[in-house]
Design a protein around this motif. Sequence first.
Motif, PDB file in Angstrom:
ATOM      1  N   GLY A  36      38.411  63.238  78.895  1.00 29.19           N
ATOM      2  CA  GLY A  36      39.590  62.790  79.649  1.00 29.19           C
ATOM      3  C   GLY A  36      39.904  61.322  79.390  1.00 29.19           C
ATOM      4  N   ALA A  37      38.849  60.480  79.322  1.00 28.08           N
ATOM      5  CA  ALA A  37      39.062  59.055  79.062  1.00 28.08           C
ATOM      6  C   ALA A  37      39.641  58.821  77.674  1.00 28.08           C
ATOM      7  CB  ALA A  37      37.746  58.299  79.227  1.00 28.08           C
ATOM      8  N   LEU A  38      39.126  59.579  76.680  1.00 25.98           N
ATOM      9  CA  LEU A  38      39.656  59.447  75.323  1.00 25.98           C
ATOM     10  C   LEU A  38      41.113  59.874  75.243  1.00 25.98           C
ATOM     11  CD1 LEU A  38      36.615  60.713  73.195  1.00 25.98           C
ATOM     12  CD2 LEU A  38      37.445  58.371  73.430  1.00 25.98           C
ATOM     13  N   ILE A  39      41.443  60.960  75.937  1.00 22.73           N
ATOM     14  CA  ILE A  39      42.834  61.417  75.953  1.00 22.73           C
ATOM     15  C   ILE A  39      43.734  60.379  76.602  1.00 22.73           C
ATOM     16  CG2 ILE A  39      44.398  63.152  76.917  1.00 22.73           C
ATOM     17  CD1 ILE A  39      42.152  65.204  76.581  1.00 22.73           C
ATOM     18  N   ILE A  40      43.247  59.810  77.721  1.00 22.41           N
ATOM     19  CA  ILE A  40      44.042  58.772  78.410  1.00 22.41           C
ATOM     20  C   ILE A  40      44.248  57.567  77.505  1.00 22.41           C
ATOM     21  CG2 ILE A  40      43.975  57.104  80.307  1.00 22.41           C
ATOM     22  CD1 ILE A  40      42.583  59.263  81.977  1.00 22.41           C
ATOM     23  N   LEU A  41      43.197  57.163  76.777  1.00 19.09           N
ATOM     24  CA  LEU A  41      43.319  56.020  75.874  1.00 19.09           C
ATOM     25  C   LEU A  41      44.310  56.292  74.752  1.00 19.09           C
ATOM     26  CD1 LEU A  41      39.600  54.806  75.598  1.00 19.09           C
ATOM     27  CD2 LEU A  41      41.490  53.642  76.751  1.00 19.09           C
ATOM     28  N   LEU A  42      44.255  57.499  74.185  1.00 16.97           N
ATOM     29  CA  LEU A  42      45.185  57.843  73.103  1.00 16.97           C
ATOM     30  C   LEU A  42      46.627  57.866  73.609  1.00 16.97           C
ATOM     31  CD1 LEU A  42      43.200  60.673  71.234  1.00 16.97           C
ATOM     32  CD2 LEU A  42      43.673  58.338  70.432  1.00 16.97           C
ATOM     33  N   ILE A  43      46.821  58.483  74.785  1.00 13.79           N
ATOM     34  CA  ILE A  43      48.172  58.518  75.368  1.00 13.79           C
ATOM     35  C   ILE A  43      48.649  57.094  75.686  1.00 13.79           C
ATOM     36  CG2 ILE A  43      49.514  59.279  77.362  1.00 13.79           C
ATOM     37  CD1 ILE A  43      47.771  61.773  77.464  1.00 13.79           C
ATOM     38  N   GLY A  44      47.749  56.291  76.235  1.00  7.23           N
ATOM     39  CA  GLY A  44      48.112  54.911  76.556  1.00  7.23           C
ATOM     40  C   GLY A  44      48.479  54.102  75.329  1.00  7.23           C
ATOM     41  N   LEU A  45      47.736  54.327  74.230  1.00  7.37           N
ATOM     42  CA  LEU A  45      48.022  53.614  72.986  1.00  7.37           C
ATOM     43  C   LEU A  45      49.409  53.986  72.460  1.00  7.37           C
ATOM     44  CD1 LEU A  45      46.769  51.661  70.940  1.00  7.37           C
ATOM     45  CD2 LEU A  45      45.909  53.653  69.685  1.00  7.37           C
ATOM     46  N   LYS A  46      49.717  55.284  72.486  1.00  7.89           N
ATOM     47  CA  LYS A  46      51.042  55.732  72.044  1.00  7.89           C
ATOM     48  C   LYS A  46      52.127  55.199  72.970  1.00  7.89           C
ATOM     49  CE  LYS A  46      49.866  58.444  68.543  1.00  7.89           C
ATOM     50  NZ  LYS A  46      50.358  58.219  67.152  1.00  7.89           N
ATOM     51  N   LEU A  47      51.861  55.273  74.282  1.00 10.70           N
ATOM     52  CA  LEU A  47      52.855  54.832  75.266  1.00 10.70           C
ATOM     53  C   LEU A  47      53.120  53.332  75.156  1.00 10.70           C
ATOM     54  CD1 LEU A  47      54.623  55.493  77.720  1.00 10.70           C
ATOM     55  CD2 LEU A  47      52.629  55.059  79.176  1.00 10.70           C
ATOM     56  N   SER A  48      52.058  52.535  74.979  1.00  8.69           N
ATOM     57  CA  SER A  48      52.240  51.083  74.881  1.00  8.69           C
ATOM     58  C   SER A  48      53.049  50.717  73.637  1.00  8.69           C
ATOM     59  CB  SER A  48      50.881  50.385  74.848  1.00  8.69           C
ATOM     60  OG  SER A  48      50.140  50.768  73.700  1.00  8.69           O
ATOM     61  N   GLY A  49      52.786  51.411  72.517  1.00  7.61           N
ATOM     62  CA  GLY A  49      53.559  51.148  71.306  1.00  7.61           C
ATOM     63  C   GLY A  49      55.021  51.524  71.466  1.00  7.61           C
ATOM     64  N   TRP A  50      55.259  52.673  72.124  1.00  9.27           N
ATOM     65  CA  TRP A  50      56.645  53.133  72.337  1.00  9.27           C
ATOM     66  C   TRP A  50      57.392  52.172  73.270  1.00  9.27           C
ATOM     67  CZ3 TRP A  50      59.174  54.917  76.810  1.00  9.27           C
ATOM     68  CH2 TRP A  50      60.437  55.484  76.583  1.00  9.27           C
ATOM     69  N   LEU A  51      56.746  51.748  74.345  1.00  5.76           N
ATOM     70  CA  LEU A  51      57.390  50.809  75.270  1.00  5.76           C
ATOM     71  C   LEU A  51      57.646  49.459  74.614  1.00  5.76           C
ATOM     72  CD1 LEU A  51      55.492  51.541  78.613  1.00  5.76           C
ATOM     73  CD2 LEU A  51      57.868  52.081  78.060  1.00  5.76           C
ATOM     74  N   SER A  52      56.703  49.034  73.758  1.00  5.51           N
ATOM     75  CA  SER A  52      56.882  47.765  73.050  1.00  5.51           C
ATOM     76  C   SER A  52      58.112  47.816  72.146  1.00  5.51           C
ATOM     77  CB  SER A  52      55.634  47.448  72.227  1.00  5.51           C
ATOM     78  OG  SER A  52      55.807  46.273  71.477  1.00  5.51           O
ATOM     79  N   LEU A  79      49.927  44.749  78.906  1.00  5.73           N
ATOM     80  CA  LEU A  79      49.865  45.176  80.303  1.00  5.73           C
ATOM     81  C   LEU A  79      49.614  46.677  80.409  1.00  5.73           C
ATOM     82  CD1 LEU A  79      52.740  43.062  81.900  1.00  5.73           C
ATOM     83  CD2 LEU A  79      50.289  42.817  82.303  1.00  5.73           C
ATOM     84  N   VAL A  80      50.325  47.449  79.584  1.00  6.27           N
ATOM     85  CA  VAL A  80      50.150  48.906  79.620  1.00  6.27           C
ATOM     86  C   VAL A  80      48.719  49.270  79.251  1.00  6.27           C
ATOM     87  CG1 VAL A  80      50.838  51.084  78.545  1.00  6.27           C
ATOM     88  CG2 VAL A  80      52.574  49.415  79.196  1.00  6.27           C
ATOM     89  N   MET A  81      48.175  48.637  78.204  1.00  4.49           N
ATOM     90  CA  MET A  81      46.813  48.953  77.777  1.00  4.49           C
ATOM     91  C   MET A  81      45.789  48.543  78.834  1.00  4.49           C
ATOM     92  SD  MET A  81      46.832  50.661  75.080  1.00  4.49           S
ATOM     93  CE  MET A  81      45.043  50.657  74.935  1.00  4.49           C
ATOM     94  N   MET A  82      46.043  47.468  79.565  1.00  9.66           N
ATOM     95  CA  MET A  82      45.125  47.073  80.644  1.00  9.66           C
ATOM     96  C   MET A  82      45.071  48.136  81.735  1.00  9.66           C
ATOM     97  SD  MET A  82      45.921  42.989  81.028  1.00  9.66           S
ATOM     98  CE  MET A  82      45.005  42.908  82.560  1.00  9.66           C
ATOM     99  N   PHE A  83      46.240  48.649  82.144  1.00  8.24           N
ATOM    100  CA  PHE A  83      46.266  49.700  83.160  1.00  8.24           C
ATOM    101  C   PHE A  83      45.604  50.977  82.649  1.00  8.24           C
ATOM    102  CE2 PHE A  83      49.859  47.205  84.981  1.00  8.24           C
ATOM    103  CZ  PHE A  83      49.346  47.054  86.261  1.00  8.24           C
ATOM    104  N   VAL A  84      45.827  51.289  81.375  1.00  8.41           N
ATOM    105  CA  VAL A  84      45.233  52.507  80.802  1.00  8.41           C
ATOM    106  C   VAL A  84      43.710  52.396  80.786  1.00  8.41           C
ATOM    107  CG1 VAL A  84      44.969  53.792  78.647  1.00  8.41           C
ATOM    108  CG2 VAL A  84      47.245  53.152  79.442  1.00  8.41           C
ATOM    109  N   ILE A  89      38.363  53.921  82.840  1.00  6.18           N
ATOM    110  CA  ILE A  89      37.079  53.583  83.466  1.00  6.18           C
ATOM    111  C   ILE A  89      36.906  54.335  84.785  1.00  6.18           C
ATOM    112  CG2 ILE A  89      35.783  51.705  84.561  1.00  6.18           C
ATOM    113  CD1 ILE A  89      36.912  49.832  82.460  1.00  6.18           C
ATOM    114  N   ALA A  90      38.005  54.470  85.535  1.00  3.51           N
ATOM    115  CA  ALA A  90      37.935  55.168  86.825  1.00  3.51           C
ATOM    116  C   ALA A  90      37.571  56.642  86.658  1.00  3.51           C
ATOM    117  CB  ALA A  90      39.268  55.036  87.552  1.00  3.51           C
TER     118      ALA A  90
END
Length: 287
Positions: A36-52, A79-84, A89-90
């Motif tokens: 789950g953490a790996l999936i969240i990190l991958l989604i966050g990485l894609k999302l942060s790039g798209w938002l950027s 900021l997005v990667m920090m929240f991800v 971690i949670a």
Amino acid sequence: MNPEDSALFGQEMKTIQKIIDVVTEFVINYSFQIVGALIILLIGLKLSGWLSRLVLRLCDKRNIDVTLSRFFASSTKILVMMFVIIIAIAKFGISIAPFIAALGAVAFGSSLAIQGPLSNYGSGLTLILTRPFVVGNTITVQDVSGVVEEIRLAATVLTTEDGEELTIPNKLIVGEILRNSFENKIIETSVGISYEDDPEQAIEVLQQVLGQFPEICTDPAPQVGIEAFADSSINIGMRYWVPTKQYFNILYKVNLAIHKALAEADITIPFPQQDIHIKKDAQETAT
């Protein structure tokens, strides 16, 4: 193998087996959390790039300066990667409060060691917000000159006509005397003509030469006039603006064109000379 070596080998194998057991137990107990953490990190990485990229497009539509656009885009991604990362971690049921406290203690203890880099980041933020120059401007600072290619938080990158890349720490820019000539750079030069020639004709010839080069800026217009009355010549000064990355290329071409034009107009470029008058002694003259 003697008994001592055999016992030592057996102890090492037990230690390795314990480590394997601990890792295996961790993977079994937290396998879903890890996935789950790996999936969240991958989604966050894609999302942060798209938002950027989205922020960059929005800034471009509103004609926001490229320096500020890049700053907003990179800040959004961080900021997005920090929240991800916090969410990832949670997933393990770990409270981030101790980590924040530990980071604060480390930051306080190492503040002196990283004082230089932090001052660069602070200076970079000042440059981005106050905007004394932007990408594409020509600046001169600390006896270094070039076209601004990129303004980062830590340093500003300049490029020269020779294709060199100069990286200046931002703390060396803020608080210093900064010359900004925008996208152009001024050429100041002069040529001497003989005192027998007409300076008005020479000025007209030089103005015609400068008008032949489309690269030379017309706003502000080139300035041509008598600069000085030298020992052997009347010096005609010239001041004109050219694109920074073509500075020397245009200078050399203009100088050659000036030499040809003055020769065609029968205007002499004199070389330094001195007239020596020899006076004989009065007694020698009498004898």
